[in-house]
Write a protein that holds these residues in place. Sequence first.
Motif, short mmCIF file in Angstrom:
data_model
loop_
_atom_site.label_atom_id
_atom_site.label_comp_id
_atom_site.label_asym_id
_atom_site.label_seq_id
_atom_site.Cartn_x
_atom_site.Cartn_y
_atom_site.Cartn_z
N CYS A 44 0.84 -1.19 0.00
CA CYS A 44 0.00 0.00 0.00
C CYS A 44 0.87 1.24 0.00
N GLU A 45 0.75 2.03 -1.04
CA GLU A 45 1.60 3.21 -1.15
C GLU A 45 1.16 4.35 -0.24
N HIS A 46 0.07 4.18 0.49
CA HIS A 46 -0.26 5.16 1.53
C HIS A 46 0.81 5.17 2.61
N TYR A 47 1.39 4.03 2.87
CA TYR A 47 2.57 3.90 3.73
C TYR A 47 2.38 4.63 5.07
N TRP A 69 7.23 -0.42 0.71
CA TRP A 69 6.02 0.24 0.19
C TRP A 69 6.23 1.71 -0.14
N THR A 97 -4.45 -3.72 2.59
CA THR A 97 -4.03 -2.69 1.63
C THR A 97 -5.24 -1.86 1.26
N ASP A 98 -5.02 -0.58 0.96
CA ASP A 98 -6.14 0.28 0.59
C ASP A 98 -6.51 0.04 -0.86
N GLN A 146 -5.73 3.17 -3.11
CA GLN A 146 -4.46 3.88 -3.04
C GLN A 146 -4.20 4.55 -4.39
N THR A 160 -11.45 2.52 3.12
CA THR A 160 -10.45 3.29 2.38
C THR A 160 -10.13 4.60 3.08
N SER A 203 -9.31 7.13 0.87
CA SER A 203 -9.25 7.92 -0.36
C SER A 203 -10.63 8.30 -0.86
N GLU A 229 1.04 9.85 7.76
CA GLU A 229 0.50 9.21 6.56
C GLU A 229 0.48 10.21 5.40
N THR A 257 -1.68 10.01 2.03
CA THR A 257 -3.13 9.86 2.06
C THR A 257 -3.84 11.17 1.73
#
Length: 264
Positions: free
Chosen positions: A30-33, A47, A79-80, A83, A110, A112, A146, A149
């Motif tokens: 998940c690239e929100h990391y 990530w 994972t979102d 993302q 989510t 997002s 975050e 996000t």
Amino acid sequence: MNVSVCTHRKIILPCGLKDIDYQVDPYVGCEHYCHYCYALATAETDWSKEIQIHNHIVDQLSEEIDKIAPQTIYMGYHTDPYQPCEAEYRQTRNALELFLKKGFSASILTKSDLVVRDIDVLKKMKNAAVSVSVAFNDNSTRRLFEAATMDTEKRIEALRRLKQAGVRTGALVCPVIPYLTDAVELIDRLAPHAEVIWVYGLAIDDRWGQQWATVKKILSRHFPDLTEPIETAVFSKQDRYWTRLKENLAALKNDRQLNLNVHL
């Protein structure tokens, strides 16, 4: 962000949530990391640099869901599903269209507002539900924990649009970071747009693990005066911070007649 194809694996997996048997993570990583995220402990890639997609997700998902009865599938466990790369790769959108075609529904979590793109599919499903997760009252603090996000305001606006479209909505105030998260204020903002709200405290089991080390580094740099009381509360659920918060939330639930589920 480098996007690669993951090794072949089952996409539909058992789900530990109440009343939901199966989950789907459209991405691996998940690239929100989010620096506090429990899933980082099992990350297969870094990530901050790489996440993975399933090769031919629709073909494989179609084979897998044909083996189970139509039901609600959870999306958003590890994972979102929305993302940033979803805007291009559409793994979640493709999965939702397949679910609709096969008579399945989805319950989504989510951070997002990209989820509003798929209102056209979600409102055709039976009992589809979308929840958003928020933890920070101001975006300057949010970006410390975050950074990748969406703003809190955009998430709440997404809930409003989903509810207006007839999609069932919910929200998570999660994680409540002691002395940083004003849970009552966030609930006030979420309540008009969410049918149900869950509240969860920051959960870290290992005081010496990487998850807490990362969070503590942020706290020490930006909130040095709060680091010690936050650490004390995080590792003691009997701490007076939680006691006061539970009392305040119980009063709020009673006074406002909210569908509020507190897990602190």
